[in-house]
Design an enzyme around this catalytic site. Structure first.
Site, PDB file in Angstrom:
ATOM      1  N   LYS A  39      15.393 -36.596 -27.006  1.00  0.00           N
ATOM      2  CA  LYS A  39      14.226 -35.645 -26.670  1.00  0.00           C
ATOM      3  C   LYS A  39      14.499 -35.339 -25.139  1.00  0.00           C
ATOM      4  O   LYS A  39      14.073 -36.434 -24.383  1.00  0.00           O
ATOM      5  CB  LYS A  39      12.806 -36.254 -26.851  1.00  0.00           C
ATOM      6  CG  LYS A  39      11.879 -35.287 -26.358  1.00  0.00           C
ATOM      7  CD  LYS A  39      10.423 -35.639 -26.841  1.00  0.00           C
ATOM      8  CE  LYS A  39       9.558 -36.502 -25.964  1.00  0.00           C
ATOM      9  NZ  LYS A  39       8.900 -35.962 -24.763  1.00  0.00           N
ATOM     10  N   ASP A  65      11.226 -30.526 -25.172  1.00  0.00           N
ATOM     11  CA  ASP A  65       9.760 -30.645 -25.194  1.00  0.00           C
ATOM     12  C   ASP A  65       9.158 -29.976 -23.997  1.00  0.00           C
ATOM     13  O   ASP A  65       8.887 -30.741 -22.888  1.00  0.00           O
ATOM     14  CB  ASP A  65       9.583 -32.291 -25.075  1.00  0.00           C
ATOM     15  CG  ASP A  65       8.142 -32.464 -25.313  1.00  0.00           C
ATOM     16  OD1 ASP A  65       7.294 -31.498 -25.729  1.00  0.00           O
ATOM     17  OD2 ASP A  65       7.612 -33.664 -24.916  1.00  0.00           O
ATOM     18  N   LYS A  67       6.595 -27.793 -23.984  1.00  0.00           N
ATOM     19  CA  LYS A  67       5.084 -27.376 -23.974  1.00  0.00           C
ATOM     20  C   LYS A  67       4.712 -26.017 -23.256  1.00  0.00           C
ATOM     21  O   LYS A  67       3.897 -26.248 -22.407  1.00  0.00           O
ATOM     22  CB  LYS A  67       4.451 -28.451 -23.630  1.00  0.00           C
ATOM     23  CG  LYS A  67       4.471 -29.985 -24.051  1.00  0.00           C
ATOM     24  CD  LYS A  67       3.602 -30.973 -23.403  1.00  0.00           C
ATOM     25  CE  LYS A  67       3.610 -32.079 -24.448  1.00  0.00           C
ATOM     26  NZ  LYS A  67       4.886 -32.970 -24.370  1.00  0.00           N
ATOM     27  N   ASP A  70       1.452 -19.501 -22.350  1.00  0.00           N
ATOM     28  CA  ASP A  70       1.368 -18.383 -21.521  1.00  0.00           C
ATOM     29  C   ASP A  70       0.773 -17.240 -22.563  1.00  0.00           C
ATOM     30  O   ASP A  70       0.597 -17.547 -23.558  1.00  0.00           O
ATOM     31  CB  ASP A  70       2.618 -18.126 -20.886  1.00  0.00           C
ATOM     32  CG  ASP A  70       2.489 -17.382 -19.538  1.00  0.00           C
ATOM     33  OD1 ASP A  70       1.841 -16.270 -19.461  1.00  0.00           O
ATOM     34  OD2 ASP A  70       3.105 -17.926 -18.391  1.00  0.00           O
ATOM     35  N   THR A 125      -2.997 -36.365 -25.756  1.00  0.00           N
ATOM     36  CA  THR A 125      -3.553 -37.659 -25.802  1.00  0.00           C
ATOM     37  C   THR A 125      -4.245 -38.320 -24.509  1.00  0.00           C
ATOM     38  O   THR A 125      -5.008 -39.357 -24.381  1.00  0.00           O
ATOM     39  CB  THR A 125      -2.838 -38.664 -26.484  1.00  0.00           C
ATOM     40  OG1 THR A 125      -1.426 -38.730 -25.743  1.00  0.00           O
ATOM     41  CG2 THR A 125      -2.424 -38.621 -28.029  1.00  0.00           C
ATOM     42  N   ARG A 216      10.864 -45.917 -24.143  1.00  0.00           N
ATOM     43  CA  ARG A 216      11.141 -47.016 -23.228  1.00  0.00           C
ATOM     44  C   ARG A 216      11.476 -48.212 -24.145  1.00  0.00           C
ATOM     45  O   ARG A 216      12.249 -48.888 -23.743  1.00  0.00           O
ATOM     46  CB  ARG A 216       9.879 -47.412 -22.242  1.00  0.00           C
ATOM     47  CG  ARG A 216       9.882 -46.386 -21.041  1.00  0.00           C
ATOM     48  CD  ARG A 216       8.604 -46.362 -20.441  1.00  0.00           C
ATOM     49  NE  ARG A 216       7.587 -45.852 -21.136  1.00  0.00           N
ATOM     50  CZ  ARG A 216       6.515 -45.692 -20.935  1.00  0.00           C
ATOM     51  NH1 ARG A 216       5.946 -45.993 -19.578  1.00  0.00           N
ATOM     52  NH2 ARG A 216       5.489 -45.241 -21.629  1.00  0.00           N
TER      53      ARG A 216
HETATM   54  O1  C5P Z   1       8.491 -44.423 -23.432  1.00  0.00           O
HETATM   55  P1  C5P Z   1       7.587 -43.898 -24.381  1.00  0.00           P
HETATM   56  O2  C5P Z   1       7.981 -44.401 -25.832  1.00  0.00           O
HETATM   57  O3  C5P Z   1       6.111 -44.164 -24.204  1.00  0.00           O
HETATM   58  O4  C5P Z   1       7.784 -42.336 -24.411  1.00  0.00           O
HETATM   59  C1  C5P Z   1       7.191 -41.370 -25.231  1.00  0.00           C
HETATM   60  C2  C5P Z   1       7.567 -40.057 -25.101  1.00  0.00           C
HETATM   61  O5  C5P Z   1       6.589 -39.383 -25.814  1.00  0.00           O
HETATM   62  C3  C5P Z   1       7.489 -39.589 -23.514  1.00  0.00           C
HETATM   63  O6  C5P Z   1       8.440 -38.392 -23.226  1.00  0.00           O
HETATM   64  C4  C5P Z   1       6.107 -38.861 -23.672  1.00  0.00           C
HETATM   65  O7  C5P Z   1       5.966 -37.737 -22.587  1.00  0.00           O
HETATM   66  C5  C5P Z   1       5.845 -38.528 -24.939  1.00  0.00           C
HETATM   67  N1  C5P Z   1       4.271 -38.118 -25.613  1.00  0.00           N
HETATM   68  C6  C5P Z   1       3.569 -39.455 -25.292  1.00  0.00           C
HETATM   69  N2  C5P Z   1       2.420 -38.994 -25.868  1.00  0.00           N
HETATM   70  C7  C5P Z   1       1.874 -38.176 -26.409  1.00  0.00           C
HETATM   71  C8  C5P Z   1       2.815 -36.764 -26.267  1.00  0.00           C
HETATM   72  C9  C5P Z   1       4.242 -37.111 -25.870  1.00  0.00           C
HETATM   73  O8  C5P Z   1       3.923 -40.502 -25.079  1.00  0.00           O
HETATM   74  N3  C5P Z   1       0.744 -37.978 -26.706  1.00  0.00           N
END
Ligand code: C5P
Length: 237
Positions: A39, A65, A67, A70, A125, A216
């Site tokens: 992603k 991703d 998003k 428009d 979120t 992460r």
């Molecule tokens: O590092 P981590 O597992 O938190 O990464 C989550 C990924 O999912 C990031 O790219 C973040 O932008 C995306 N994301 C999120 N929560 C959401 C929507 C997308 O963490 N509600």
């Protein structure tokens, strides 16, 4: 919309949240090429453009991703342009409305049998009920997410991105083939970081998630490939 391609997609999308091309490439080199999809989001796309996306993702399945949000004509153009990167998934905001999503769907279809699947973003979120009220949206956030997911389904989207805590409610309301793609996932052995309401990979899959977005816990692990392997083992591949 019908399935664009019969090729099975990996369950795990590894979020590569990097601006610099070399850092993203290094993250992916540590993971190898099999067993996951990648992603890439706005941070990477704005800095490196479609050429950077193609170079870094290589042959791995791609979730772009962006998003998009428009007027319908502009989003349709954005979808056509993004489709040139051959993503398997592309995100657009459901709150852009029915006509915008329909235009996006038509644009995706025009890119052929390997078209991207379109995922709608419902309620971010990061927004709580008070934030929704401030922008004139009706809460509670969970109900607004369901309302937007139903609108996304009616408008021909292939699925939604949703929090783990919405899987159960949405799975019971949408059609079986409608994809639920879930971030905010933390294996028991990983730190939660800034994600507040987290769930393990196994729990999310058991509730009905089709794909998990994990950043992460995999990319920052001492051995990212081993971390990915442990997640895959947990969910049964
Ligand atoms: O590092 P981590 O597992 O938190 O990464 C989550 C990924 O999912 C990031 O790219 C973040 O932008 C995306 N994301 C999120 N929560 C959401 C929507 C997308 O963490 N509600």
């Amino acid at each position: 919309m019908s399935e664009p391609s019969p090729t099975a997609l990996p369950r795990i999308f590894v979020a590569i949240d990097r601006m610099r091309r070399e850092e993203a490439a290094a993250d992916l080199a540590r993971l190898g090429t099999e067993g996951y999809a990648v992603k890439l989001g706005l941070e990477f796309f704005v800095a490196n453009g479609p050429d950077g996306v193609r170079a870094v993702a290589g042959a791995r399945p791609l979730f772009l991703d962006l998003k998009l949000h428009d007027i319908p004509n502009t989003v349709a153009g954005g979808v056509r342009s993004a489709a040139l990167c051959k993503p398997r998934f592309l995100t657009i905001h459901a709150s852009g409305g029915r006509a915008m999503m329909a235009a996006a769907r038509d644009a995706a279809r025009s890119s052929g049998s390997d078209r991207p699947m379109l995922l709608a973003i419902t309620v971010l979120t990061s927004l709580d009920d008070a934030d929704l009220e401030a922008v004139g949206q009706r809460g509670p956030a969970g109900e607004q997410a369901l309302r937007l997911a139903m609108l996304a389904q009616e408008s021909g989207m292939d699925g939604v991105v949703c929090s783990a805590h919405e899987i159960k409610r949405l799975r019971g309301a949408v059609a079986p083939g409608f994809k639920l793609v879930v971030p905010g996932i933390r294996p028991q052995w990983a730190a939660s970081g800034d994600q507040k309401r987290v769930m393990t990979p196994r729990e999310a899959v058991d509730l009905g998630a089709d794909h998990l977005v994990i950043g992460r816990p995999i990319t920052q692990a001492a051995d990212p490939k081993d971390a990915l392997g442990r997640v895959l083992a947990e969910i049964g591949g």
